[in-house]
Design an enzyme around this catalytic site. Structure first.
Site, short mmCIF file in Angstrom:
data_model
loop_
_atom_site.label_atom_id
_atom_site.label_comp_id
_atom_site.label_asym_id
_atom_site.label_seq_id
_atom_site.Cartn_x
_atom_site.Cartn_y
_atom_site.Cartn_z
N ARG A 135 0.71 -1.22 0.73
CA ARG A 135 0.24 -0.14 -0.02
C ARG A 135 1.00 1.55 0.24
O ARG A 135 1.66 1.71 1.15
CB ARG A 135 -0.93 0.31 1.18
CG ARG A 135 -1.39 1.59 1.72
CD ARG A 135 -2.64 1.79 2.49
NE ARG A 135 -2.27 0.65 4.28
CZ ARG A 135 -1.90 1.28 4.90
NH1 ARG A 135 -1.61 2.87 4.46
NH2 ARG A 135 -1.70 1.13 5.55
N HIS A 187 -3.86 4.70 5.06
CA HIS A 187 -5.10 3.66 4.80
C HIS A 187 -6.19 4.29 4.09
O HIS A 187 -6.23 3.25 3.47
CB HIS A 187 -5.21 3.07 6.09
CG HIS A 187 -5.93 2.31 5.98
ND1 HIS A 187 -6.03 1.07 5.85
CD2 HIS A 187 -7.53 2.88 7.19
CE1 HIS A 187 -7.18 0.13 6.43
NE2 HIS A 187 -7.85 1.80 7.32
N TYR A 208 4.01 5.88 11.08
CA TYR A 208 4.79 4.35 11.53
C TYR A 208 5.21 3.98 10.80
O TYR A 208 5.46 3.23 11.03
CB TYR A 208 3.30 3.83 11.98
CG TYR A 208 2.20 3.91 10.88
CD1 TYR A 208 2.39 2.67 9.81
CD2 TYR A 208 0.90 4.48 10.83
CE1 TYR A 208 0.89 3.21 8.41
CE2 TYR A 208 0.01 4.50 9.86
CZ TYR A 208 0.06 3.61 9.00
OH TYR A 208 -1.06 3.72 7.91
#
Ligand code: TPP
Length: 337
Positions: free
Chosen positions: A232, A236, A245
């Site tokens: 990805r 998100h 993160y």
């Protein structure tokens, strides 16, 4: 690239992937300017969705999750409808064409998998030569629904193809903190079905694996689990900030392997794609997206209480009560304004 695919096929796959990436970019921009609700980008994962969509036949059934705009597009869902859906308008789910037999997109993690197994039970018991395809993220494979669906698919030899979109992350949880298994495809072993891992950045590889699994399913030979390994590249959703993160180097490494540039390079190196063709395609796709945005923004707002109508075929007494409440409240709001 597979030898089964000629350059016309590859150019078509490329065109589809470019279209979905452009839609994605636009949807994120719409969200940033307050014209779209939360949106789950599929940046970097276009080969999975397009590979599945190009492998499915109209008669098959698709049970998507929320990152599956690419496949829905190939199932006949209009680009403007995809925007409508993520704009919070349930009427975007009034699918036509092959998608009319598909399930709505699923936001609860993994519930689409048990629903897909249910559809597969129905098709099998009616002796239909059709199959069901469903997809999920890597995180979804840690849920009970995933194992339940797979177990049933193995036990009853269901015509079910499950594709794991292994994009390495479940929001901020990396793949290695999600499960102790070495690969996700080997989770098929416990269910007694075939499990395969494919390069999810290679649209031809995804297409081949899903096509073969579908053929097997339609001919009564049971279910398959396919793990498509990808990454990805975006956040998100538009409500997330992956820089909090995620290691920058890892992301820039993943960009080196992304599916669109990779296919473009392959076509170009084989003298099957030129700068002129690229320019023409980009222009054409831009027009398609602009039209989708115009249609999306021009649609009248959905009546505030209408979303309740899509939960069951018929309104239940409890829903009717809620509907009356919502209506009264919204009318009150208007009076106050
Ligand atoms: C039943 C349920 N639990 C929790 C959530 C919150 N949630 C939304 S997305 C997500 C992570 C999903 O990750 P993955 O399955 O890997 O799919 P991806 O979004 O990476 O494609 C979670 C936990 C949810 N939507 N549904």
């Amino acid at each position: 690239m597979s030898r089964q695919h000629d350059f016309d096929w590859l150019r078509l796959a490329y065109r589809h992937m470019v279209t979905i990436r452009a839609l994605d970019k636009k949807a994120v921009a719409l969200q940033r300017t307050g014209q779209m609700r939360t949106y789950p980008s599929s940046l970097g994962q276009e080969a999975v969705g397009i590979g599945i969509g190009m492998a499915m036949q109209d008669k098959d059934v698709y049970a998507p999750y929320y990152r599956d705009q690419a496949t829905l597009y190939l199932r006949g869902v209009r680009l403007s409808q995809i925007l409508q859906l993520w704009g919070g308008d349930e009427r975007g789910h009034l699918f036509e064409g092959p998608a009319a037999r598909d399930l709505p997109i699923c936001v609860p993690i993994a519930t689409q998998l048990t629903q897909a197994a249910g559809v597969a039970v129905a098709l099998k018991s009616r002796h239909e030569k059709q199959a069901v395809v469903t997809s999920c993220g890597d995180g979804a494979t840690s849920r009970g629904d995933f194992y339940e669906a797979l177990n049933l698919a193995g036990l009853w030899q269901l015509p079910l193809v499950t594709v794991i979109n292994n994009n390495q992350w479940a929001i901020s949880v990396p793949r290695h903190l999600q499960t102790g298994t070495e690969t996700l495809s080997q989770k098929a072993v416990a269910a007694g079905i075939e499990g395969i891992q494919v390069d999810g950045n290679d649209v031809a590889a995804v297409h081949d694996a899903v096509s073969a699994a579908l053929e097997k399913a339609r001919s009564g030979k049971g279910a398959t689990l396919i793990e498509a390994v990808t990454y990805r590249l975006g956040d998100h959703t538009t409500a997330d900030d992956a820089t909090r993160y995620r290691d920058k180097q890892q992301v820039s490494d993943a960009w080196q392997n992304e599916p669109i540039k990779r296919l473009q390079t392959w076509l170009h190196d084989n003298n099957e794609w030129s700068a002129g063709q690229e320019q023409a395609l980009q222009k054409e796709v831009q027009q398609l997206i602009e039209k989708a945005v115009t249609d999306y923004l021009a649609a009248e707002a959905q009546p505030v209480d209408e979303f309740l109508q899509f939960q069951y075929e018929k309104m239940t007494p409890a829903l009717l009560e809620q509907q009356a409440l919502i209506k009264a409240r919204s009318e009150q709001g208007r009076d106050n304004s």
